[in-house]
Design an enzyme around this catalytic site. Structure first.
Site, short mmCIF file in Angstrom:
data_model
loop_
_atom_site.label_atom_id
_atom_site.label_comp_id
_atom_site.label_asym_id
_atom_site.label_seq_id
_atom_site.Cartn_x
_atom_site.Cartn_y
_atom_site.Cartn_z
N LYS A 162 0.82 -1.29 0.06
CA LYS A 162 0.15 0.08 -0.15
C LYS A 162 0.78 1.18 0.03
O LYS A 162 0.79 2.07 -0.81
CB LYS A 162 -0.99 0.11 1.08
CG LYS A 162 -1.78 1.09 1.35
CD LYS A 162 -2.88 1.26 2.48
CE LYS A 162 -3.71 0.02 2.23
NZ LYS A 162 -4.77 0.09 3.35
N ARG A 198 -3.41 3.03 8.59
CA ARG A 198 -3.86 1.61 7.87
C ARG A 198 -2.51 0.77 8.14
O ARG A 198 -1.40 1.19 7.90
CB ARG A 198 -4.25 1.53 6.91
CG ARG A 198 -5.73 2.40 6.62
CD ARG A 198 -5.67 2.53 5.24
NE ARG A 198 -6.78 3.94 4.84
CZ ARG A 198 -7.97 3.60 4.62
NH1 ARG A 198 -8.74 2.34 4.43
NH2 ARG A 198 -8.72 4.55 4.54
N GLY A 258 -8.18 -7.02 5.09
CA GLY A 258 -8.95 -7.39 6.36
C GLY A 258 -8.53 -7.88 7.63
O GLY A 258 -8.89 -8.19 8.44
N MET A 315 -5.53 -7.21 9.23
CA MET A 315 -4.91 -6.19 10.43
C MET A 315 -5.88 -5.25 10.61
O MET A 315 -6.77 -4.87 10.00
CB MET A 315 -3.50 -5.90 9.84
CG MET A 315 -2.57 -7.05 9.81
SD MET A 315 -0.90 -6.43 9.21
CE MET A 315 -1.24 -6.49 7.61
N ARG A 366 -3.64 -1.78 -5.95
CA ARG A 366 -2.67 -2.77 -5.90
C ARG A 366 -3.23 -3.54 -7.15
O ARG A 366 -4.32 -3.64 -7.88
CB ARG A 366 -2.62 -3.46 -4.55
CG ARG A 366 -4.16 -4.11 -4.32
CD ARG A 366 -4.41 -4.55 -2.89
NE ARG A 366 -5.76 -4.74 -2.90
CZ ARG A 366 -6.45 -5.11 -1.80
NH1 ARG A 366 -5.62 -4.71 -0.48
NH2 ARG A 366 -7.49 -5.07 -1.54
N HIS A 422 -1.29 -42.71 -1.27
CA HIS A 422 -1.89 -43.62 -2.28
C HIS A 422 -3.07 -42.66 -3.18
O HIS A 422 -3.12 -42.41 -4.44
CB HIS A 422 -2.32 -44.73 -2.31
CG HIS A 422 -2.93 -45.56 -3.06
ND1 HIS A 422 -4.42 -45.68 -3.40
CD2 HIS A 422 -2.39 -46.33 -4.14
CE1 HIS A 422 -4.56 -46.32 -4.38
NE2 HIS A 422 -3.50 -46.80 -4.77
N SER A 478 16.83 -40.20 -12.85
CA SER A 478 15.50 -39.92 -12.70
C SER A 478 15.45 -39.56 -11.25
O SER A 478 15.21 -40.66 -10.55
CB SER A 478 14.35 -40.62 -13.29
OG SER A 478 13.05 -39.80 -13.11
N CYS A 534 10.95 -37.39 -11.53
CA CYS A 534 9.46 -38.26 -11.74
C CYS A 534 8.65 -38.15 -10.45
O CYS A 534 7.72 -38.79 -10.30
CB CYS A 534 9.52 -39.46 -12.25
SG CYS A 534 10.44 -40.65 -11.32
N TYR A 582 14.29 -32.83 -17.93
CA TYR A 582 12.88 -32.70 -18.02
C TYR A 582 12.36 -32.88 -16.80
O TYR A 582 13.05 -33.44 -15.64
CB TYR A 582 12.65 -34.12 -18.96
CG TYR A 582 12.78 -35.19 -18.49
CD1 TYR A 582 11.89 -36.00 -17.41
CD2 TYR A 582 13.86 -36.02 -18.66
CE1 TYR A 582 12.00 -37.36 -17.03
CE2 TYR A 582 14.14 -37.45 -18.52
CZ TYR A 582 13.25 -37.84 -17.40
OH TYR A 582 13.55 -39.34 -16.85
C1 PEP Z 1 9.31 -41.36 -5.81
O1 PEP Z 1 9.84 -41.92 -5.10
O2 PEP Z 1 9.79 -40.11 -6.16
C2 PEP Z 1 8.84 -41.95 -7.19
C3 PEP Z 1 8.67 -41.34 -8.20
O3 PEP Z 1 8.50 -43.34 -6.86
P1 PEP Z 1 7.19 -43.75 -6.15
O4 PEP Z 1 6.57 -42.69 -5.73
O5 PEP Z 1 6.51 -44.84 -7.01
O6 PEP Z 1 7.87 -44.41 -4.73
#
Ligand code: PEP
Ligand code: MG
Length: 917
Positions: free
Chosen positions: A45, A115, A124, A126, A365, A483, A808, A875, A895
């Site tokens: 502000k 303010r 809102g 503070m 803002r 999971h 990976s 990954c 990647y």
């Molecule tokens: C990991 O552990 O990051 C992975 C990609 O394998 P998972 O989640 O299957 O254990």
């Protein structure tokens, strides 16, 4: 309780004065010392008030006390730094000169608003105090000068009320007590037979002021301060203190705002929107913050003070109406709107006041906006020449792209619904349906044409079909890489997990959240983007972008799709990182390709066995007590596995595919309850005792650190053998199709910590590859690499790189093992860690750069010291998280791989990373 620092001269610190203390007060007005780039010091502000003043917008003059003072104040138990007193006095004098009024003057009093204003706006959260500087004498001056005694006394009673509440702590003493000042107002109105606040005369308000002051004296034992400077110091201290009030702390946690940022305090000349019918106050956006459309959007109230607009006491009018009611002011406001956008080059959210037909700007803002609005505004502002492509890419929070893809709740309906509990937002989007507590009920109900939300304490592979059938998934346990979360995200399912405030009772078939008891069949709605859970149904719709991608809608028919594809085009132009996907089925692969994935970075082969009878063979294989039994089960799995790989290779049309060998943490695959064991025994033609015995024998105290990953293939080489055979036979098959598909399988070994483990598995894979190539008379170009997901692998990456052709990073396990923190069990104490700011973010969602990130850097450096062009990817779930992606770009990975629905977010985040790094 009276404020600690509300003395005429601020309390001096115990510590000696800092040498060369920094400037603590910055003026704005005719003399302006700050600018928009000084957000960290002046708050958003303060910085923007300075900027507006500097570009000639009508800003009532004032000054900003820095966030550094706030930090000092907090650290020194409510004391102000030495020298602040003099700086504030000088700044007040400067304002007095500029406006030709004097602070505390009996005939022509200068009044201030005080303010808060943090670096990021915290609407809102503070405290604010208006009309400061009024007392028993100045109120008479204001009455005479304005010729409006009622107005003057109304300002005075508002001031006492705010000051009494915020600074002197006169508040309800328990939950059922009314706000004490409101209570006095109500009883006075009743006594005098006045209906509305506006029916109270100047004399009535004068009486109210006396009663307010008495209340303060009774409650605090102190009199309401008459000295304007005492008032000012009290207000400044209160605003600083409000940085640490409960609301603000909760807000900071939610939005990851560090507590050491502090708030600034803005002291600004009061202007009055409540001076009569030629006065007004309002808030406006330069564009529509909900959908991004370029329309002037806002509301105002005639003859009112700012607080009235927000408080909802009176219903404000749409800004367009101001053109009729105050044409001149409207014209000026429209000009301000243009100027603000041209100058700040972003959509602005601003507050204004019109005092006797004069327009004043009180704040501006960058406006908060929905994901859709963020995308539309960036694309259109680029077209209008207000921002270049790179800026436009950076202006869109990467997550926003998601909101163009997921099914959404009707916003009005959602706003009207009541939140009964919240959980971790694990799969974005909106879902509404009947509550079911088991996967089989979910399937049955969906077959019967009903939409369901599958509610489980936690999910396991046997729930997959139910998860697929359900609109959304809710679990009361488990974190963002549990999971349920993992599978839901891959499937693009709406999911909330770890909703600890929800009690699910399978036996009673109830879901209890606080006092609310819901039963199977009742409607439930979940917002997987925010984590909010609602009782009842809320309407949802499929996104236009999805319909275009699926070929159900023509691109030219959808403006939203055009916005999406423009932004994705930009993203692909600027990013360095490739974006792959975690996919285990041809359907997932196809949907990821539609969303722009350039390959599969992780195919979890154990997930390929979730469906139908495969899970039985998989379990048979795990439960086998001899090699013979295991080979028998593997023989049944081989054709499925081969067929799945053929399907995936076909779907990927030559894009690279990384296939990871089995990594089933045993607890995720073993049948837990009696019924499942009985059914499994029946299907496998073995006794239930056999199953129970084997489950007992295989029981692990710590399955996440148990017999999983390559350890399985090392104990049972026949598993690796079967998988390698399936991969190479599938590759041979698609290479020999009439329209051959070029495949170059990347075989990945999980949970490697020792070079020797990799060597062991490599020997099997190479042998099987040779066998298949010889027998099929075909050459298959393949590589074998490893996951880096336990610390030993990271710190010995140079040794491992001698054998691995790619790495990976499995950041789920790498986080688990580096932090010594179970992926599945952290939910129970995560909140404590958040509250104490030990974790500012969930390390399983956003990479712990200081720890896990260090190991990644070591592995990158060591790996590439052996193989200069070693291909590196990630990954784990972090592959779809924008701030983690920035890190992966910075350390030079090739990647990131993420779940299919996250692909567009990752593309955009990768572009932003490349532009920022
Ligand atoms: C990991 O552990 O990051 C992975 C990609 O394998 P998972 O989640 O299957 O254990
Ligand atoms: Mg892993």
């Amino acid at each position: 309780m009276p404020a600690k620092a509300s003395k005429k001269n601020p309390k001096q610190p115990a510590e000696p004065a800092r040498k060369g203390a920094a400037k603590a007060v910055y003026a704005f007005g005719k003399k302006t010392e700050g600018n928009a780039s000084m957000r960290a010091l002046l708050g958003g502000k303060g910085a923007n008030l300075a900027e507006m003043a500097a570009i000639g917008l009508p800003v009532p003059p004032g000054f900003t006390i820095t966030t550094e003072v706030c930090n000092y104040f907090t650290k020194h138990n409510g004391a102000f730094p030495p020298g602040l007193d003099a700086e504030v006095h000088a700044a007040v004098r400067q304002v007095e000169q500029e406006v030709g009024k004097a602070f505390g003057d009996k005939t022509n009093p200068l009044l201030f608003s005080v303010r808060s204003g943090a670096r990021e706006s915290m609407p809102g959260m503070m405290d604010t105090i208006l009309n400061l500087g009024l007392n028993d004498e100045t109120v008479l001056g204001l009455a005479a000068k304005s010729g409006n005694p009622r107005f003057a006394w109304d300002c005075y009673r508002r001031f006492i009320q705010m000051y009494g509440d915020v600074v002197m702590g006169v508040q309800p003493r328990h939950e059922t007590e009314h706000e004490p000042f409101d209570h006095l107002m109500a009883s006075l109105k009743k006594e005098l037979g006045r209906k509305e606040d506006t029916d109270l005369t100047a004399e009535d308000l004068q009486e109210l002021v006396s009663r307010y002051k008495r209340l303060i004296k009774q409650r605090t034992g102190t009199t309401f301060p008459q000295d304007p400077y005492e008032q000012l110091w009290g207000a400044i201290g209160a605003v600083f203190r409000s940085w640490n009030n409960e609301r603000a702390v909760v807000y900071r946690q939610k939005y990851n705002i560090p507590s050491d940022w502090g708030t600034a305090v803005n002291v600004q000349t009061m202007v009055f929107g409540n001076m009569g019918d030629d006065s007004a106050t309002g808030v406006a956006f330069t564009r529509d913050p909900a959908n991004g459309e370029k329309v002037f959007y806002g509301e105002y109230l005639i003859n009112a003070q700012g607080e009235d607009v927000v408080a909802g006491v009176r219903t404000p009018k749409p800004i367009a109406q101001l053109a009729q009611e105050m044409p001149q002011a409207y014209k000026e406001l429209e000009a301000v709107r243009q100027k603000l956008e041209k100058h700040f080059r972003d959509m602005q959210d601003f507050e204004f006041t019109i005092e006797n037909n004069h327009l004043y700007m009180l704040q501006t803002r960058n406006g908060k906006r929905t994901g859709l609005a963020a995308v539309r505004i960036a694309v259109e502002m680029n077209k209008e020449g207000l921002m270049n492509e790179k800026t436009a890419v950076l202006k869109i929070p990467a997550e926003s792209i998601d909101s163009l893809l997921v099914p959404v709740f009707d916003p009005k309906a959602e706003a009207a619904a009541t939140v009964i509990a919240t959980g971790l937002p694990a799969g974005p989007g909106a879902a509404s349906g009947h509550i079911v507590f088991s996967a089989s009920t979910a399937e049955r109900e969906v077959k019967a044409g009903r939409k369901v939300i599958l509610c489980r304490v936690e999910t396991s592979p046997e729930d997959l079909k139910g998860m697929l059938a359900a609109e959304g998934i809710l679990t009361s346990r488990g974190g963002v890489s549990s999971h349920a979360a993992l599978v839901a995200r891959q499937l693009g399912k709406v999911c909330i997990c770890g909703a600890t405030g929800v009690k699910i009772d399978y036996a009673k078939k109830t879901l209890v959240a606080g006092k609310k008891v819901l039963r199977e069949g009742d409607y439930l709605s979940i917002n997987g983007t925010t984590g909010n859970i609602y009782a009842g149904a809320i309407d949802t719709t499929d996104s236009e972008v999805k319909r275009v991608l699926k070929g159900q809608l023509k691109p030219e028919k959808s403006y939203t799709y055009q916005l999406f594809s423009t932004v994705m085009g930009w993203a692909d132009k600027y990013r360095r990182l490739q974006v792959r996907t975690n996919a285990d089925t041809p359907e997932m692969a196809t949907s990821a390709i539609q969303l722009g994935a350039e390959g599969i970075g992780l195919c979890r082969t154990e997930h390929m066995f979730f469906e139908g009878e495969r899970i039985d063979f998989m379990r048979q294989m795990i439960l086998a007590s001899t090699e013979k039994e295991r080979r028998a089960a593997l023989k049944k799995l081989l054709p499925f596995q081969r067929q799945d790989f053929i399907g995936i290779f076909k779907a990927m049309k030559g894009h690279p595919v990384t296939i990871r060998l089995l990594d089933p943490p045993l607890h995720e695959f073993l049948p837990h309850d009696e019924t499942t064991r009985r059914q499994l025994a029946g299907r496998l033609g073995v006794s239930q005792e056999f199953i129970t015995d084997r489950v007992r024998a295989l029981h692990e105290v710590n399955p996440m650190l148990g017999h999983r990953g390559c350890r399985l293939g090392i104990s049972y080489p026949e598993i690796t053998e079967m998988q390698a055979r399936a991969i190479f036979e599938a590759a041979a098959t698609v290479k020999k199709l009439k329209n051959p598909i070029e495949v170059k399988p990347e075989v990945m070994i999980p949970l490697v910590g020792f070079k020797a483990e990799l060597q062991d598995q490599l020997d099997i894979i190479n042998r099987v590859a040779k066998e298949v190539m010889d027998s099929r008379q075909v050459h298959i170009d393949y590589t074998v690499g490893t996951m880096i997901e336990i610390p030993r692998a990271a710190v010995t990456a140079d040794e491992i790189a001698e054998l691995a052709e790619f790495f990976s990073f499995g950041t789920n396990d790498l986080t688990q093992t580096t932090l010594g923190l179970s992926r599945d069990d952290m939910g129970s104490f995560f909140d404590d860690y958040r509250n104490k700011e030990i974790f500012t973010q969930n390390p399983f969602a956003t990479l712990d750069q200081g720890g896990v990130g260090k190991l990644i850097e070591i592995a990158v450096q060591k790996g590439r010291s052996v193989k200069k062009h070693l291909k590196l990817g990630i990954c784990g779930e972090h592959g779809g998280d924008p701030s983690s992606i920035r890190f992966f770009d910075a350390v030079g990975l090739n990647y990131v791989s993420c779940s299919p629905p996250r692909v567009p977010v990752a593309r955009l985040a990768a572009a932003q990373a490349a532009l920022r790094n």
